[in-house]
Design an enzyme around this catalytic site. Structure first.
Site, PDB file in Angstrom:
ATOM      1  N   ASP A 143      45.628  35.322  50.430  1.00  0.00           N
ATOM      2  CA  ASP A 143      45.913  35.333  48.993  1.00  0.00           C
ATOM      3  C   ASP A 143      47.409  35.070  48.795  1.00  0.00           C
ATOM      4  O   ASP A 143      48.253  35.751  49.381  1.00  0.00           O
ATOM      5  CB  ASP A 143      45.535  36.709  48.442  1.00  0.00           C
ATOM      6  CG  ASP A 143      45.603  36.815  46.928  1.00  0.00           C
ATOM      7  OD1 ASP A 143      46.487  36.185  46.333  1.00  0.00           O
ATOM      8  OD2 ASP A 143      44.779  37.553  46.363  1.00  0.00           O
ATOM      9  N   HIS A 184      43.006  33.601  44.733  1.00  0.00           N
ATOM     10  CA  HIS A 184      43.310  34.816  43.986  1.00  0.00           C
ATOM     11  C   HIS A 184      42.454  34.967  42.729  1.00  0.00           C
ATOM     12  O   HIS A 184      42.237  36.082  42.253  1.00  0.00           O
ATOM     13  CB  HIS A 184      44.795  34.796  43.603  1.00  0.00           C
ATOM     14  CG  HIS A 184      45.285  36.047  42.964  1.00  0.00           C
ATOM     15  ND1 HIS A 184      45.488  37.224  43.667  1.00  0.00           N
ATOM     16  CD2 HIS A 184      45.624  36.323  41.676  1.00  0.00           C
ATOM     17  CE1 HIS A 184      45.927  38.150  42.850  1.00  0.00           C
ATOM     18  NE2 HIS A 184      46.016  37.641  41.636  1.00  0.00           N
ATOM     19  N   SER A 222      43.817  41.636  40.188  1.00  0.00           N
ATOM     20  CA  SER A 222      45.233  41.459  40.514  1.00  0.00           C
ATOM     21  C   SER A 222      46.030  42.705  40.110  1.00  0.00           C
ATOM     22  O   SER A 222      45.768  43.799  40.620  1.00  0.00           O
ATOM     23  CB  SER A 222      45.753  40.187  39.849  1.00  0.00           C
ATOM     24  OG  SER A 222      47.035  39.851  40.309  1.00  0.00           O
TER      25      SER A 222
END
Length: 434
Positions: free
Chosen positions: A384, A412, A144
């Site tokens: 996502d 995610h 991320s």
């Protein structure tokens, strides 16, 4: 002082480092970084290359594993792993409502926080790398926001990398914060509708809770004030693999009968507090929108709040006046967060100053990325909720040699939920084995 100790199947070593707050002023104020080294039992660490893990966020310390959980199982087969608590997080010099007043006024606090973006994190990594690796480059794994950091690494210090592995974190190289959120709200709406298709009974449950809170906001344990907007932010769950199920189980136990009529249960309120409080990661709320700030002339100016106003389907008052399902939001940060959360309330003026700040530097060098020579592989999760797939694929095309694995098998959090499989696939891609 470094300490080594054991967990099942692993040997852990604590490391502490001192780095400049501002790397352009190396003799100025210093801050401390903490990192945990992990090596598989029975392996000689001196023979293993390093893998640096950069956690998502911003504002979260590296995940605390027990033994060889999740992707760590695969990494330890080949690497000596460094789990870095990025500056301001975990056991690194902490930033929160208790420590930030040491910086001085809100203006001084905001100036301090401007040094906590991916550019500073990458310079931290480069500062500590020579002492750990003897000068050798290392592999970086970015989840991320950690992927945003890895992309910046490729832009500014590719000589420090043997490979870059990115999971759910290929950022747009050019999108403004407004453009990021314009792309995000339709995705968030789709996740809501998918949740309600799976659990149609939650339509009435969510509306009932929101209607209750519209009339009587609740005080959670610790003083968090649960408003309708705060309740909507539980949609952050919908970006994870089992998040829809977690949300369903939370909603189904919301009310209990009392002598005064139905009331929100203590169990529900405690569950909500654990999910919504920023006490453990206030930096996330403070600097979140700045990770998208790249135009020196343009402040972020509470982009998520402004863009939300252009998406009336998320307006709870309008929803409750009609028959539509209540839409939850996601990881967006709003000014009201600094009114309802005791962990953030003392920092409200600081947050306002950060939102108004200009002078942010661009984070990505498109020319250097176009000439990239470092092997790069990225897992891009289809639809996502947190990182726009279209933005990620555009970046993948702009980085020379980057290989993608686009999948709808995971949300995610695939690198955690998928165990060793996601990392195994990315390593195969950078090694030319897939």
């Amino acid at each position: 002082m470094e300490y080594s100790y054991r967990q099942p199947g692993t040997v852990l070593t604590d490391h502490r480092f001192t780095v400049p707050l501002d790397h352009d002023r190396p003799n100025g104020e210093q801050i401390e970084l903490y990192a945990r080294e992990v090596v598989a039992c029975g392996k000689d660490p001196a023979t293993l290359p390093w893998l640096l893990y950069l956690e998502g966020g911003p504002g979260f310390g590296a995940r605390r594993f027990t033994g060889r959980q999740a992707w760590l199982e695969r990494a330890l087969a080949d690497y000596r792993v460094l789990l870095l608590d990025q500056r301001g997080t975990g056991r690194s010099t902490p930033l929160n409502r208790q420590t930030l007043p040491l910086r001085g006024t809100p203006a001084q606090q905001a100036a301090h926080l401007a040094h906590f973006r991916s550019d500073s994190i990458v310079r931290d990594a480069e500062a500590i790398r020579p002492g750990l690796t003897g000068g050798a480059p290392w592999t970086v794994l970015g989840q991320s926001f950690g992927g945003f950091c890895a992309t910046h690494y490729l832009s500014t210090a590719p000589e420090g990398l043997t490979a870059a592995l990115i999971t759910g974190g290929l950022p747009s190289l050019t999108a403004t914060a407004d453009e990021v959120y314009e792309a995000a709200y339709p995705r968030i709406a789709r996740k809501n509708l998918a949740h309600y298709a799976r659990y149609p009974m939650d339509v009435d449950r969510a509306r009932r809770i929101a209607d209750h809170l519209a009339q009587r906001p609740a005080e959670l344990p610790g003083g968090y004030r649960l408003t309708v907007e705060a309740f909507q932010s539980l949609g952050l769950l919908l970006g994870g693999g089992d998040g829809s199920h977690q949300l369903h189980y939370l909603l189904e136990d919301a009310f209990v009968p009392t002598p005064g009529g139905p009331a929100l249960s203590d169990a529900f309120l405690e569950g909500v507090r654990a999910l919504l409080s920023f006490a453990g990661h206030p930096l996330y709320a403070l600097v979140h929108e700045s990770i998208y700030a790249q135009d020196p002339a343009v402040p972020t100016a509470w982009a998520a709040e402004r863009v939300r106003a252009r998406h009336p389907r998320f307006d709870a008052a309008k929803t409750l006046a009609g028959d539509d399902p209540l839409l939850f939001t996601g990881e967006t940060i709003h000014p009201w967060h600094f009114a309802v959360d005791p962990a953030l309330a003392p920092l409200r003026e600081t947050a306002e100053l950060l939102a108004a700040r200009t002078g942010w530097e661009p984070l990505y060098d498109t020319g250097r990325l176009a000439a990239n020579e470092v092997p790069v592989a990225a897992a891009v999760y289809h639809d996502d909720m947190y990182v726009d797939t279209g933005h990620s694929l555009a970046t993948a095309r702009a980085v020379r040699g980057l290989r993608t694995w686009v999948t709808d098998e995971f949300e995610h959090d695939g690198v955690r939920a998928g165990g060793p499989r996601v990392l195994d696939r990315l390593l195969a891609l950078v090694h030319g084995e897939a």
